[in-house]
Write a protein that holds these residues in place. Sequence first.
Motif, PDB file in Angstrom:
ATOM      1  N   GLY A   1      10.756   0.507  -3.071  1.00 35.16           N
ATOM      2  CA  GLY A   1       9.477   0.413  -3.765  1.00 35.16           C
ATOM      3  C   GLY A   1       8.964  -0.987  -4.012  1.00 35.16           C
ATOM      4  O   GLY A   1       7.884  -1.152  -4.587  1.00 35.16           O
ATOM      5  N   ARG A   2       9.695  -2.002  -3.591  1.00 33.17           N
ATOM      6  CA  ARG A   2       9.288  -3.380  -3.798  1.00 33.17           C
ATOM      7  C   ARG A   2       9.252  -4.110  -2.461  1.00 33.17           C
ATOM      8  O   ARG A   2       9.891  -3.689  -1.489  1.00 33.17           O
ATOM      9  CB  ARG A   2      10.283  -4.091  -4.725  1.00 33.17           C
ATOM     10  N   PRO A   3       8.484  -5.233  -2.372  1.00 31.50           N
ATOM     11  CA  PRO A   3       8.587  -6.041  -1.158  1.00 31.50           C
ATOM     12  C   PRO A   3      10.043  -6.447  -0.934  1.00 31.50           C
ATOM     13  O   PRO A   3      10.817  -6.582  -1.891  1.00 31.50           O
ATOM     14  CB  PRO A   3       7.711  -7.265  -1.477  1.00 31.50           C
ATOM     15  N   LEU A   4      10.424  -6.634   0.296  1.00 28.83           N
ATOM     16  CA  LEU A   4      11.798  -7.005   0.611  1.00 28.83           C
ATOM     17  C   LEU A   4      12.260  -8.197  -0.226  1.00 28.83           C
ATOM     18  O   LEU A   4      11.512  -9.164  -0.390  1.00 28.83           O
ATOM     19  CB  LEU A   4      11.915  -7.391   2.087  1.00 28.83           C
ATOM     20  N   PRO A   5      13.476  -8.176  -0.752  1.00 24.13           N
ATOM     21  CA  PRO A   5      14.030  -9.388  -1.368  1.00 24.13           C
ATOM     22  C   PRO A   5      14.259 -10.447  -0.293  1.00 24.13           C
ATOM     23  O   PRO A   5      14.435 -10.125   0.884  1.00 24.13           O
ATOM     24  CB  PRO A   5      15.364  -8.906  -1.958  1.00 24.13           C
ATOM     25  N   PHE A   6      14.271 -11.710  -0.683  1.00 26.69           N
ATOM     26  CA  PHE A   6      14.515 -12.783   0.286  1.00 26.69           C
ATOM     27  C   PHE A   6      15.871 -12.605   0.959  1.00 26.69           C
ATOM     28  O   PHE A   6      16.014 -12.832   2.162  1.00 26.69           O
ATOM     29  CB  PHE A   6      14.436 -14.152  -0.399  1.00 26.69           C
ATOM     30  N   ASP A   7      16.882 -12.201   0.189  1.00 24.75           N
ATOM     31  CA  ASP A   7      18.216 -12.017   0.755  1.00 24.75           C
ATOM     32  C   ASP A   7      18.244 -10.968   1.862  1.00 24.75           C
ATOM     33  O   ASP A   7      19.119 -10.991   2.723  1.00 24.75           O
ATOM     34  CB  ASP A   7      19.206 -11.584  -0.332  1.00 24.75           C
TER      35      ASP A   7
ATOM     36  N   PRO B   1       0.830  -1.199   0.000  1.00 22.70           N
ATOM     37  CA  PRO B   1       0.000   0.000   0.000  1.00 22.70           C
ATOM     38  C   PRO B   1       0.869   1.256   0.000  1.00 22.70           C
ATOM     39  O   PRO B   1       2.021   1.215   0.450  1.00 22.70           O
ATOM     40  CB  PRO B   1      -0.799  -0.113   1.310  1.00 22.70           C
ATOM     41  N   PRO B   2       0.350   2.358  -0.499  1.00 26.60           N
ATOM     42  CA  PRO B   2       1.132   3.596  -0.452  1.00 26.60           C
ATOM     43  C   PRO B   2       1.374   3.997   0.997  1.00 26.60           C
ATOM     44  O   PRO B   2       0.487   3.859   1.844  1.00 26.60           O
ATOM     45  CB  PRO B   2       0.244   4.620  -1.173  1.00 26.60           C
ATOM     46  N   PRO B   3       2.583   4.445   1.339  1.00 25.97           N
ATOM     47  CA  PRO B   3       2.875   4.814   2.728  1.00 25.97           C
ATOM     48  C   PRO B   3       2.050   6.010   3.175  1.00 25.97           C
ATOM     49  O   PRO B   3       1.771   6.919   2.389  1.00 25.97           O
ATOM     50  CB  PRO B   3       4.367   5.139   2.712  1.00 25.97           C
ATOM     51  N   ASP B   4       1.653   5.983   4.435  1.00 31.83           N
ATOM     52  CA  ASP B   4       0.908   7.113   4.990  1.00 31.83           C
ATOM     53  C   ASP B   4       1.817   8.327   5.189  1.00 31.83           C
ATOM     54  O   ASP B   4       1.369   9.462   5.101  1.00 31.83           O
ATOM     55  CB  ASP B   4       0.287   6.703   6.334  1.00 31.83           C
ATOM     56  N   SER B   5       3.071   8.060   5.473  1.00 23.85           N
ATOM     57  CA  SER B   5       4.050   9.137   5.642  1.00 23.85           C
ATOM     58  C   SER B   5       5.170   8.893   4.632  1.00 23.85           C
ATOM     59  O   SER B   5       6.018   8.032   4.828  1.00 23.85           O
ATOM     60  CB  SER B   5       4.609   9.137   7.069  1.00 23.85           C
ATOM     61  N   ARG B   6       5.138   9.635   3.537  1.00 23.72           N
ATOM     62  CA  ARG B   6       6.115   9.430   2.479  1.00 23.72           C
ATOM     63  C   ARG B   6       7.457  10.064   2.817  1.00 23.72           C
ATOM     64  O   ARG B   6       7.527  11.066   3.539  1.00 23.72           O
ATOM     65  CB  ARG B   6       5.599  10.006   1.166  1.00 23.72           C
ATOM     66  N   ALA B   7       8.500   9.502   2.263  1.00 22.60           N
ATOM     67  CA  ALA B   7       9.811  10.115   2.403  1.00 22.60           C
ATOM     68  C   ALA B   7       9.857  11.382   1.559  1.00 22.60           C
ATOM     69  O   ALA B   7       9.271  11.427   0.465  1.00 22.60           O
ATOM     70  CB  ALA B   7      10.902   9.150   1.946  1.00 22.60           C
ATOM     71  N   PRO B   8      10.509  12.413   2.046  1.00 21.05           N
ATOM     72  CA  PRO B   8      10.657  13.620   1.221  1.00 21.05           C
ATOM     73  C   PRO B   8      11.379  13.293  -0.078  1.00 21.05           C
ATOM     74  O   PRO B   8      12.168  12.341  -0.142  1.00 21.05           O
ATOM     75  CB  PRO B   8      11.500  14.554   2.105  1.00 21.05           C
ATOM     76  N   ALA B   9      11.111  14.048  -1.097  1.00 23.17           N
ATOM     77  CA  ALA B   9      11.805  13.847  -2.363  1.00 23.17           C
ATOM     78  C   ALA B   9      13.312  14.028  -2.142  1.00 23.17           C
ATOM     79  O   ALA B   9      13.746  14.884  -1.366  1.00 23.17           O
ATOM     80  CB  ALA B   9      11.305  14.833  -3.410  1.00 23.17           C
ATOM     81  N   ILE B  10      14.091  13.192  -2.799  1.00 27.22           N
ATOM     82  CA  ILE B  10      15.546  13.324  -2.680  1.00 27.22           C
ATOM     83  C   ILE B  10      15.952  14.679  -3.247  1.00 27.22           C
ATOM     84  O   ILE B  10      15.592  15.034  -4.374  1.00 27.22           O
ATOM     85  CB  ILE B  10      16.257  12.196  -3.453  1.00 27.22           C
ATOM     86  N   PRO B  11      16.677  15.470  -2.473  1.00 28.88           N
ATOM     87  CA  PRO B  11      17.021  16.828  -2.918  1.00 28.88           C
ATOM     88  C   PRO B  11      17.823  16.819  -4.213  1.00 28.88           C
ATOM     89  O   PRO B  11      18.649  15.928  -4.444  1.00 28.88           O
ATOM     90  CB  PRO B  11      17.862  17.376  -1.763  1.00 28.88           C
ATOM     91  N   ARG B  12      17.563  17.815  -5.038  1.00 27.49           N
ATOM     92  CA  ARG B  12      18.367  17.963  -6.237  1.00 27.49           C
ATOM     93  C   ARG B  12      19.807  18.264  -5.801  1.00 27.49           C
ATOM     94  O   ARG B  12      20.047  19.116  -4.960  1.00 27.49           O
ATOM     95  CB  ARG B  12      17.828  19.109  -7.081  1.00 27.49           C
ATOM     96  N   GLY B  13      20.726  17.545  -6.340  1.00 31.10           N
ATOM     97  CA  GLY B  13      22.115  17.750  -5.962  1.00 31.10           C
ATOM     98  C   GLY B  13      22.617  16.756  -4.940  1.00 31.10           C
ATOM     99  O   GLY B  13      23.791  16.797  -4.552  1.00 31.10           O
ATOM    100  N   ALA B  14      21.755  15.827  -4.501  1.00 30.16           N
ATOM    101  CA  ALA B  14      22.208  14.799  -3.562  1.00 30.16           C
ATOM    102  C   ALA B  14      23.080  13.763  -4.272  1.00 30.16           C
ATOM    103  O   ALA B  14      23.954  13.148  -3.658  1.00 30.16           O
ATOM    104  CB  ALA B  14      21.014  14.112  -2.899  1.00 30.16           C
ATOM    105  N   GLN B  15      22.835  13.578  -5.574  1.00 35.56           N
ATOM    106  CA  GLN B  15      23.633  12.666  -6.395  1.00 35.56           C
ATOM    107  C   GLN B  15      24.591  13.482  -7.248  1.00 35.56           C
ATOM    108  O   GLN B  15      24.173  14.245  -8.115  1.00 35.56           O
ATOM    109  CB  GLN B  15      22.727  11.822  -7.290  1.00 35.56           C
ATOM    110  N   LEU B  16      25.885  13.358  -6.984  1.00 31.83           N
ATOM    111  CA  LEU B  16      26.888  14.087  -7.741  1.00 31.83           C
ATOM    112  C   LEU B  16      27.022  13.529  -9.149  1.00 31.83           C
ATOM    113  O   LEU B  16      26.871  12.320  -9.369  1.00 31.83           O
ATOM    114  CB  LEU B  16      28.245  14.001  -7.045  1.00 31.83           C
ATOM    115  N   ARG B  17      27.333  14.401 -10.061  1.00 30.61           N
ATOM    116  CA  ARG B  17      27.601  13.963 -11.438  1.00 30.61           C
ATOM    117  C   ARG B  17      29.106  13.762 -11.601  1.00 30.61           C
ATOM    118  O   ARG B  17      29.767  14.455 -12.378  1.00 30.61           O
ATOM    119  CB  ARG B  17      27.069  14.999 -12.417  1.00 30.61           C
TER     120      ARG B  17
END
Length: 530
Positions: A366-372, A213-229
């Motif tokens: 975004g997916r159910p936990l992997p078995f591992d 189900p969609p989470p009741d409390s979503r994580a904030p969007a990842i800030p622009r610039g959190a991933q370096l180029r």
Amino acid sequence: MSDEEKKPRNPGTVTRGGLGALSGLLAACAALAVAELVAAAVRPQAGPVVAVGGAAIDRTPIAVKDWAIRNFGTNDKLILQLGILAVLALFALALGVLALRHRRAGAAGVLLFGAVGAAAATSRPDSTSVTDALPSVLGAIVGAGLLYVLVGRLLAPPRDVPEGPGDGWDRRGFVIAATAAAAASAGAGVLGRVLSGSSGQEAVASRKNIDLPPPDSRAPAIPRGAQLRVAGVSPFITPNSDFYRVDTALVVPKVDATAWRLRIHGEGVTREKTLTFEELLRRELIERDITLTCVSNEVGGPYVGNARWIGVRLADLLEECGVRPPSAGGPADQLVARSVDGMTIGSPVEDVMDGRDAMLVVGMNGRPLPFDHGFPVRMLVPGLYGYVSACKWIEDIELTTFDAYDSYWVKRDWAREAPIKTQSRIDTPKPFARPKAGTVMVAGVAWAQHRGVDRVEVRVDDGPWQDATLAAEDSRDTWRQWSYAWQATKGGHTLTVRATDRTGETQTEKRTRTVPDGASGWHSVVVTVE
């Protein structure tokens, strides 16, 4: 030279010795194949190689475990199992030769190995029945019987052929018996593997049928610039397939989510609770980006990753059960989480209930936990190393005290409590790289979960520390990327990095090993600029 010395070696004796060793190997293969087949009917974890391997992991010195993880990474379990098979093969070869002189003793040796496997299987923490001994016992009986028969063919006179000097054995009978044994062993082994794989089909089906189900409390969007180029830097979100795995399970548990239950009980629990997976999904779900770190991670090591997790607040569940943290007068200071494979992990109750996003996780990226990684449910507590917080395949939570109970790793000399240390790592350039002179981007990640990273500095050789540029911060529970534009000159250079967290504590230079509460020190790489 005496006549005795000139006498040629009896070829029949040499041949029979080699065939005796082969008989021992065939007997061992048959024993393992039958055990594999029976384990498919009992449970895969009851197989002798898995059971003995698990017992070996439990008894292996910490220094050896660290060495294995450091050198083999996530292949350490495969190497262990191959090592067990190699030792078994040598043991089987020796038993085959012994059986030529003492036929019953050789067969008894096979039974002895079966007894070891049975004892290991029934003594495992996840063993619930003496039936776990069946694979090893039945396999050993078949193996002992086969060795007895094969050696009997080597000791029997040939049929319809006059016996030559020192070369009297039933060639035809041996070849037929050995060939039949090899074919039957191969068939039983393959069938056992197929059945073992199919035994987890209910779990696989239950995972496929889950629609988170969609989470009741979503994580904030990842800030622009959190991933370096910057090429070579670890991705901000670690894909599930690349996320590190460090645990003691030789066979990954496959738990049917429809049959899964979680029990919460113990000291200070005024209302015991047992939850199903469906009941868990109907509760308020939160989504958070959290970086996990393994205590076995050496300085600059790979056992750290960042993911977006979905789960239920653990503190809410505990409060519903009447649990209070020690600071509020609660009697329990340790939460012991138990896995379906018998692993026990102890977490400080105070940390679990202090407001951080400690959770029972049901989803990963975004997916159910992997078995591992613990399907259907695992535990996660930001800011604590995994061995004191991140129980996978969880099925039981008991509230107790640190004085009353030592969890699995604490019994093996690891610290009771282990907050993650402030660390940083150079991802690029790699050790021994040969970049061109000019501007070279030095970049990597730094983490100080639940405190946050405030500063990263880079030093070239013995020069002054220079501030790196920090990427945007997602949260104090995630790692943070950084970069430094280095004006590289020709020659050999050593690059070093250190981080400072939000409490003002700078990563220590003092090098320590992972035991008892995590490694410390500065990460350095040596490069040659051309």
